[in-house]
Design an enzyme around this catalytic site. Sequence first.
Site, PDB file in Angstrom:
ATOM      1  N   HIS A  18       0.832  -1.205   0.000  1.00 21.12           N
ATOM      2  CA  HIS A  18       0.000   0.000   0.000  1.00 21.12           C
ATOM      3  C   HIS A  18       0.870   1.260   0.000  1.00 21.12           C
ATOM      4  O   HIS A  18       0.551   2.235  -0.671  1.00 21.12           O
ATOM      5  CB  HIS A  18      -0.919   0.001   1.233  1.00 21.12           C
ATOM      6  CG  HIS A  18      -1.994  -1.042   1.143  1.00 21.12           C
ATOM      7  ND1 HIS A  18      -3.317  -0.734   0.880  1.00 21.12           N
ATOM      8  CD2 HIS A  18      -1.941  -2.390   1.230  1.00 21.12           C
ATOM      9  CE1 HIS A  18      -4.024  -1.857   0.833  1.00 21.12           C
ATOM     10  NE2 HIS A  18      -3.208  -2.877   1.045  1.00 21.12           N
ATOM     11  N   ASP A 116      -5.941   5.970   0.757  1.00 16.09           N
ATOM     12  CA  ASP A 116      -5.881   4.557   0.413  1.00 16.09           C
ATOM     13  C   ASP A 116      -7.298   3.978   0.493  1.00 16.09           C
ATOM     14  O   ASP A 116      -8.121   4.434   1.290  1.00 16.09           O
ATOM     15  CB  ASP A 116      -4.966   3.826   1.407  1.00 16.09           C
ATOM     16  CG  ASP A 116      -4.747   2.378   1.018  1.00 16.09           C
ATOM     17  OD1 ASP A 116      -3.861   2.131   0.190  1.00 16.09           O
ATOM     18  OD2 ASP A 116      -5.470   1.492   1.531  1.00 16.09           O
TER      19      ASP A 116
END
Length: 464
Positions: A18, A116
Amino acid sequence: QGRCSPHLVFIPSAGMGHLLPFTRFIAALADTGGVDISVVTAMPTVSAAEADHFTGLFAAFPAIRRIDFNLLPVDEAAFAGTDPFVLRWESLRRSAHLLGPLIAGATPRASALITDITLASQVIPIAKNELHLPCHILFISCATMLSFLAYFPTYLDGASADHLAGDVNIPGIGHIPVDYPPQVLRNPDSLFTKQFIANGRLIAEADGILVNTFDALEPDALAALRGGKVVPGFPPVFAVGPLKSTSTTGSDETVVGASSPIAWLDEQPVRSVVYVAFGNRSAAALEQIREIGAGLEASGCRFLWVVKTTVVDREDTAELTDVLGGGFLGRVQGRGFVTKEWVDQEAVMKHPAIGLYLSHCGWNSVTESAMYGVPMLAWPTLGDQRLIATMIRSGGFGLWMEHWSWEGNSVVSGVEIGEKVKQVMGDEAISARAAKVREEATKAVAQGGSSYRNMQEFLATLKA
Ligand code: BUP
């Protein structure tokens, strides 16, 4: 930078899969100039790799502001057995209400948030209702997975279910067999399932979605999303990948000198080395690790192998000699480089000595393979990786051994691994297809290419 530069506040999540695409995107923006950048930074990180990476980013780009984010404690005992990264996502989600005041205090005033996906359902309402700011998502998996995530709530409503209970037909995308999406979605009580559904239900409220893919790699999924077939009224989708490190974010930091894998690769013939790595949050069982070793030995190929025995790198204290068993390192000396350290994988993938990547199929790893034309032997482990492996198969740049599993007690034998490694190393059709994908990827990010134009279009929305 002028007073009118937009100020983007990035909210990355936990796990290198991520964080890396965020820092690659941020570095590209910082290099281009014309924007102010802040990064919400939750400390301490789950892995040492993430902590090192944050340090590297802020050292390389002193103009990037850091917004420290102190997480509220989560009762870990209540979630015993949960993947530590998913647990950290939960902790980020439960602390997300603190972000409103933190970001409201930023100077200059923030002009947009880029979050995210794991935090989307928390951050989008804060951006809209509290901060009155646009909110974009930087999606770190492929467009096919984005379609699945966005469509999953519609599937559940239709099936009157609260979990993955059968095949999924995504309009504009097609049939997804039940065993391709993340299997944890079969469990309605898992934290991951709850987060996935919440984020899927809110994603269409984002102002835009940046995806680390490119138009030529996933034309159908991108067209279906953009045409509103997957979810009517879906926000604009900007395929801006493959994202890659700039010279300032990509360096072989941890292993230097003669013991560096890159120095070792420099000594190997072109396309002679198999790179073996299963990502930063997949640990293999000891028995399977030894079979992989036996397979690499039997293949007769040279290899560079990153071995991981624990999910979190800080907990990995095992000695390589114990893990690999007596005599292995001695027997492969000179033709095998084995490490437990973090390697600069992008530098590995772009090295001319690499001829094959035996991979867990994490999306970042696949984009790196695509970008540098490295054929893949796909051995997905968890999460979105099986869905991703279907694309490697249909794209023709790798072979997916679909029956190779990491589940339960099943162990893939060294004999089979060795045979397949040899087979794909010698497969000219796969190699030609990988070279073609590399050409397309290079074209996409070059000036005037599809990802370049999509990025310009996205930047224009910020300045509008
Ligand atoms: Br291991 C390792 N060096 O030693 P994915 C990984 N990487 O640079 P994830 C290194 O980490 P999931 C190492 O290049 C890639 O960019 C690698 O992300 C880099 O897989 C990244 O490939 C890993 O998306 O699993 O995060 O391990 O599928 O859950 O995202």
